[in-house]
Scaffold this motif. Structure first.
Motif, PDB file in Angstrom:
ATOM      1  N   GLY A   1      -6.047  28.565  10.823  1.00 20.81           N
ATOM      2  CA  GLY A   1      -7.259  28.107  10.170  1.00 20.81           C
ATOM      3  C   GLY A   1      -7.433  26.604  10.276  1.00 20.81           C
ATOM      4  O   GLY A   1      -6.653  25.890  10.916  1.00 20.81           O
ATOM      5  N   LYS A   2      -8.488  26.116   9.630  1.00 21.99           N
ATOM      6  CA  LYS A   2      -8.804  24.705   9.624  1.00 21.99           C
ATOM      7  C   LYS A   2      -8.527  24.134   8.232  1.00 21.99           C
ATOM      8  O   LYS A   2      -8.888  24.728   7.232  1.00 21.99           O
ATOM      9  N   TRP A   3      -7.928  22.950   8.225  1.00 22.73           N
ATOM     10  CA  TRP A   3      -7.467  22.352   6.987  1.00 22.73           C
ATOM     11  C   TRP A   3      -8.137  21.000   6.793  1.00 22.73           C
ATOM     12  O   TRP A   3      -8.296  20.222   7.739  1.00 22.73           O
ATOM     13  N   SER A   4      -8.491  20.710   5.549  1.00 25.91           N
ATOM     14  CA  SER A   4      -9.106  19.428   5.203  1.00 25.91           C
ATOM     15  C   SER A   4      -8.018  18.369   5.068  1.00 25.91           C
ATOM     16  O   SER A   4      -6.825  18.684   4.962  1.00 25.91           O
ATOM     17  N   PRO A   5      -8.388  17.076   5.069  1.00 28.11           N
ATOM     18  CA  PRO A   5      -7.378  16.022   4.860  1.00 28.11           C
ATOM     19  C   PRO A   5      -6.588  16.200   3.573  1.00 28.11           C
ATOM     20  O   PRO A   5      -5.379  15.935   3.545  1.00 28.11           O
ATOM     21  N   LEU A   6      -7.243  16.658   2.495  1.00 28.81           N
ATOM     22  CA  LEU A   6      -6.531  16.864   1.243  1.00 28.81           C
ATOM     23  C   LEU A   6      -5.514  17.988   1.366  1.00 28.81           C
ATOM     24  O   LEU A   6      -4.405  17.886   0.829  1.00 28.81           O
ATOM     25  N   ASP A   7      -5.860  19.048   2.084  1.00 29.47           N
ATOM     26  CA  ASP A   7      -4.924  20.158   2.269  1.00 29.47           C
ATOM     27  C   ASP A   7      -3.698  19.716   3.062  1.00 29.47           C
ATOM     28  O   ASP A   7      -2.565  20.122   2.754  1.00 29.47           O
TER      29      ASP A   7
ATOM     30  N   MET B   1       8.352   0.399  -6.662  1.00 23.97           N
ATOM     31  CA  MET B   1       6.927   0.616  -6.435  1.00 23.97           C
ATOM     32  C   MET B   1       6.553   0.309  -4.988  1.00 23.97           C
ATOM     33  O   MET B   1       5.669   0.941  -4.409  1.00 23.97           O
ATOM     34  N   THR B   2       7.240  -0.669  -4.397  1.00 24.46           N
ATOM     35  CA  THR B   2       7.015  -0.957  -2.979  1.00 24.46           C
ATOM     36  C   THR B   2       7.399   0.246  -2.117  1.00 24.46           C
ATOM     37  O   THR B   2       6.682   0.604  -1.173  1.00 24.46           O
ATOM     38  N   ILE B   3       8.515   0.882  -2.442  1.00 23.84           N
ATOM     39  CA  ILE B   3       8.933   2.066  -1.693  1.00 23.84           C
ATOM     40  C   ILE B   3       7.980   3.231  -1.952  1.00 23.84           C
ATOM     41  O   ILE B   3       7.661   4.005  -1.036  1.00 23.84           O
ATOM     42  N   PHE B   4       7.499   3.368  -3.192  1.00 29.29           N
ATOM     43  CA  PHE B   4       6.519   4.422  -3.481  1.00 29.29           C
ATOM     44  C   PHE B   4       5.255   4.232  -2.654  1.00 29.29           C
ATOM     45  O   PHE B   4       4.701   5.203  -2.110  1.00 29.29           O
ATOM     46  N   GLN B   5       4.769   3.007  -2.543  1.00 25.04           N
ATOM     47  CA  GLN B   5       3.592   2.747  -1.717  1.00 25.04           C
ATOM     48  C   GLN B   5       3.863   3.098  -0.253  1.00 25.04           C
ATOM     49  O   GLN B   5       2.984   3.615   0.443  1.00 25.04           O
ATOM     50  N   HIS B   6       5.083   2.827   0.198  1.00 24.19           N
ATOM     51  CA  HIS B   6       5.425   3.176   1.580  1.00 24.19           C
ATOM     52  C   HIS B   6       5.477   4.692   1.762  1.00 24.19           C
ATOM     53  O   HIS B   6       5.073   5.206   2.811  1.00 24.19           O
ATOM     54  N   PHE B   7       5.971   5.414   0.781  1.00 27.09           N
ATOM     55  CA  PHE B   7       5.946   6.875   0.843  1.00 27.09           C
ATOM     56  C   PHE B   7       4.515   7.386   1.002  1.00 27.09           C
ATOM     57  O   PHE B   7       4.251   8.313   1.774  1.00 27.09           O
ATOM     58  N   LEU B   8       3.600   6.781   0.255  1.00 24.73           N
ATOM     59  CA  LEU B   8       2.202   7.190   0.347  1.00 24.73           C
ATOM     60  C   LEU B   8       1.630   6.880   1.727  1.00 24.73           C
ATOM     61  O   LEU B   8       0.875   7.685   2.289  1.00 24.73           O
ATOM     62  N   ASP B   9       1.999   5.738   2.293  1.00 28.52           N
ATOM     63  CA  ASP B   9       1.551   5.407   3.655  1.00 28.52           C
ATOM     64  C   ASP B   9       2.105   6.405   4.670  1.00 28.52           C
ATOM     65  O   ASP B   9       1.392   6.815   5.601  1.00 28.52           O
ATOM     66  N   ILE B  10       3.367   6.788   4.526  1.00 27.06           N
ATOM     67  CA  ILE B  10       3.956   7.777   5.436  1.00 27.06           C
ATOM     68  C   ILE B  10       3.223   9.103   5.327  1.00 27.06           C
ATOM     69  O   ILE B  10       2.911   9.757   6.342  1.00 27.06           O
ATOM     70  N   ALA B  11       2.915   9.533   4.099  1.00 20.61           N
ATOM     71  CA  ALA B  11       2.227  10.807   3.902  1.00 20.61           C
ATOM     72  C   ALA B  11       0.845  10.789   4.555  1.00 20.61           C
ATOM     73  O   ALA B  11       0.455  11.754   5.229  1.00 20.61           O
ATOM     74  N   VAL B  12       0.098   9.698   4.383  1.00 19.56           N
ATOM     75  CA  VAL B  12      -1.252   9.622   4.958  1.00 19.56           C
ATOM     76  C   VAL B  12      -1.188   9.536   6.481  1.00 19.56           C
ATOM     77  O   VAL B  12      -1.952  10.208   7.184  1.00 19.56           O
ATOM     78  N   THR B  13      -0.272   8.723   7.006  1.00 14.82           N
ATOM     79  CA  THR B  13      -0.172   8.571   8.464  1.00 14.82           C
ATOM     80  C   THR B  13       0.286   9.862   9.128  1.00 14.82           C
ATOM     81  O   THR B  13      -0.279  10.290  10.153  1.00 14.82           O
ATOM     82  N   ASN B  14       1.309  10.501   8.580  1.00 15.08           N
ATOM     83  CA  ASN B  14       1.752  11.785   9.134  1.00 15.08           C
ATOM     84  C   ASN B  14       0.665  12.841   9.025  1.00 15.08           C
ATOM     85  O   ASN B  14       0.516  13.686   9.922  1.00 15.08           O
ATOM     86  N   SER B  15      -0.097  12.818   7.947  1.00 14.61           N
ATOM     87  CA  SER B  15      -1.198  13.773   7.785  1.00 14.61           C
ATOM     88  C   SER B  15      -2.261  13.561   8.860  1.00 14.61           C
ATOM     89  O   SER B  15      -2.812  14.527   9.404  1.00 14.61           O
TER      90      SER B  15
END
Length: 572
Positions: A129-135, A490-504
């Motif tokens: 199927g097709k998945w949205s960015p949020l999915d 918090m710096t590492i948390f922000q990096h985790f979020l960047d990894i999640a968005v980039t990998n997505s």
């Protein structure tokens, strides 16, 4: 007259005397010749691991040469040694103390067949199927991560209130936490100097349509930012009491999400055959003992990560460097880093790992070969196991494109003269397969022109596949959510979020390629993701504000008549 009794030594001599006579008789038979296996064995070559590569010269790869030299004869592609007189230079166990040229025959290692544990690429259920960015992003920051953030943030806020800090607080719930993360992504795209600027009003530099104000108030956003916590405050206090002991965990404040992120990155996507290992820096000036300084990196001060990445920039796995480990193997930091990131139980066999000279070592490459992996990387002169002989080695006066090589067992060391000398070590490539690269060269009449220059196979493959981590760093820096903070976790948390968005986003491109659809740009992907997290349609246009009131037409005409009459009276 035969002896009536024979000693044990006499019996052995009689047995071997007959055997050697038969051997001498058989060797004179013209039909008796060395087989391929016997000839390889006599040369000291393991026929199950090596085969002979026919040498490819620059003339053979790029057309006939005008010189009168005869090119070397090309023999069988595998299993046959080119003559007995060449067996010494082809011995895999040792070299003869000199560097060979690209015209000399080389041995090609039989690289293990590429057998990954899973089909490389995006893993189910995303392939259906097709998945949205949020999915897609929810595969990393799922309900488990959101609930951890909400629970520990509420606990941390209550602890801060008990300490006497003054702020208004109400428990944060998953829906509000998603909106908070969506605003972080929005601010990564807009990129104003300060967080408060997104709510600024009645100034020259205010945002015409303050979108964050429609999602969350400024004070609420700042309150969540100040109290955001990944681990439990009580567990942090217990861990801090162990500071200075072996039981102390310096990554305790990020450990709950760290383990989840690593598992998500490895489970959602399986890398392709060529992967790379390199370090990454997260910029911070927080006062922590494992902060690093790297002179050659654009980000010189920060937290160092060792990263395993695919060639498309996908972060497969990572490890935060916190200093000397108590579980060190004694074989060096680079050895421990690569062996901890390259896991055969997860990857499979036949993968080729590319790394720079910080990681490359004969000890590591032999270990990877035993595990069923290939390896290639630049190496440093004078390192343990790297040939130090100067016989027939290239010098500064050697012409551009000069190639020299030495094979030591499964390792192939290659020197190539480009702008400067480049030294490579590989266990999966031959010396030269005909590749060339264009370089500027001054002709006899003083003109500059591009000419093809021979390039070793290892250099060509290294340039092609080594940039996985660099590509990942470049994508992570695009619209990053990183903001200055005194809290290192918090710096590492922000990096985790960047990894999640980039990998997505990388998964989005992979899925679009599967369904033959056109993928979005990285900015459009992040904009749509932020809109879905905040619950606001992306195409909703803000209503223009009107600061003046409409004036009836009759009143306007009366005012205009009074102005005309007043002007006439003044003029008279």
């Amino acid at each position: 007259m035969a002896k009536k009794g024979y000693t044990k030594e006499d019996a052995i001599d009689l047995i071997f005397e007959d055997t050697w006579e038969e051997a001498d008789h058989d060797s004179s038979d013209p039909e008796s010749v060395y087989s391929d296996v016997e000839e390889a064995y006599a040369a000291g070559v393991d026929p199950d691991v090596y085969c002979v590569a026919s040498p490819v010269t620059y003339e053979e790869a790029n057309g006939p040469s005008t010189s009168n030299t005869t090119p070397p004869q090309r023999g069988r592609s595998c299993g046959r040694i080119h003559g007995r007189e060449e067996s010494r230079s082809l011995s895999p166990g040792s070299h003869d103390g000199r560097w060979n040229t690209e015209a000399d025959p080389d041995l090609v290692p039989n690289v293990p067949r590429f057998t990954p544990k899973r089909t490389p690429g995006v893993q189910p259920p995303l392939t259906f199927g097709k998945w949205s960015p949020l999915d897609i992003c929810s595969q990393y920051f799922d309900e488990e991560v959101i609930n951890i953030l909400c629970a520990n943030t509420n606990k941390n806020a209550m602890r801060n209130l008990e300490r006497g800090r003054k702020f208004t607080w109400a428990d944060v719930y998953p829906e509000e936490m998603k909106k908070y993360i969506g605003l972080l992504l929005y601010m990564g795209v807009m990129d104003l100097p300060k967080v408060r600027d997104f709510w600024r009003k009645k100034t020259l530099f205010h945002v015409p349509f303050p979108f964050p104000a429609t999602v969350m108030s400024r004070d609420r956003f700042l309150a969540i930012s100040c109290n955001l916590h990944i681990s439990g405050p009580m567990e942090d206090a217990e861990n801090d009491k162990k500071r200075g002991t072996e039981e102390y965990d310096c990554l305790h404040r990020v450990q709950p999400v760290l383990d989840i992120m690593r598992n998500r990155c490895m489970s959602v996507y399986h890398p392709r055959q060529n992967i790379s290992v390199d370090e990454r820096m997260i910029a911070t000036k927080a006062r922590i003992f494992f902060k690093q300084y790297m002179k050659a990196k654009p980000t010189k001060w920060g937290i160092k990560l060792f990263v395993l990445a695919d060639v498309n920039g996908y972060t497969v796995d990572f490890k935060i460097y916190t200093g000397k480990s108590k579980f060190a193997s004694g074989k060096g930091l680079s050895f421990d880093v690569v062996t901890s990131l390259v896991n055969r139980d997860y990857l499979g066999s036949g993968y080729v790992i590319y790394c720079d000279n910080f990681y490359t070592s004969p000890l590591l490459f032999r270990h990877l070969h035993q595990l069923g992996f290939g390896a290639c990387g630049t190496c440093r002169e004078g390192s343990v196991g790297v040939p130090s002989t100067k016989q027939n080695a290239p010098s500064k006066r050697s012409p551009r494109g000069s190639i020299r090589w030495i094979r030591d067992d499964v390792l192939l060391f290659v020197k190539w003269m480009d702008t400067r000398e480049v030294t490579m070590c590989t266990i999966v490539h031959t010396v030269y397969s005909g590749e060339t690269v264009l370089r500027w060269q001054t002709t006899e009449d003083g003109q500059k022109e591009k000419v093809p220059v021979p390039r070793p196979t290892a250099v060509q493959q290294y340039n092609k596949y080594m940039g996985g981590v660099d590509t990942s760093d470049q994508m992570l820096g695009t619209n990053s959510v990183h903001r200055k903070t005194r809290k290192w976790y918090m710096t590492i948390f922000q990096h985790f979020l960047d990894i999640a968005v980039t990998n997505s986003f990388i998964l989005h491109k992979e899925l679009c390629a599967i369904h033959h659809d056109k993928h979005m740009t990285q900015q459009n992907f992040q904009e749509l993701l932020a809109a879905q997290l905040t619950g606001v349609p992306l195409d909703s246009s803000p209503k223009e504000r009107c600061d003046h009131l409409p004036v009836p037409l009759e009143e306007f005409n009366v005012a205009a008549g009074l102005r005309v009459a007043l002007r006439k009276e003044i003029s008279s």
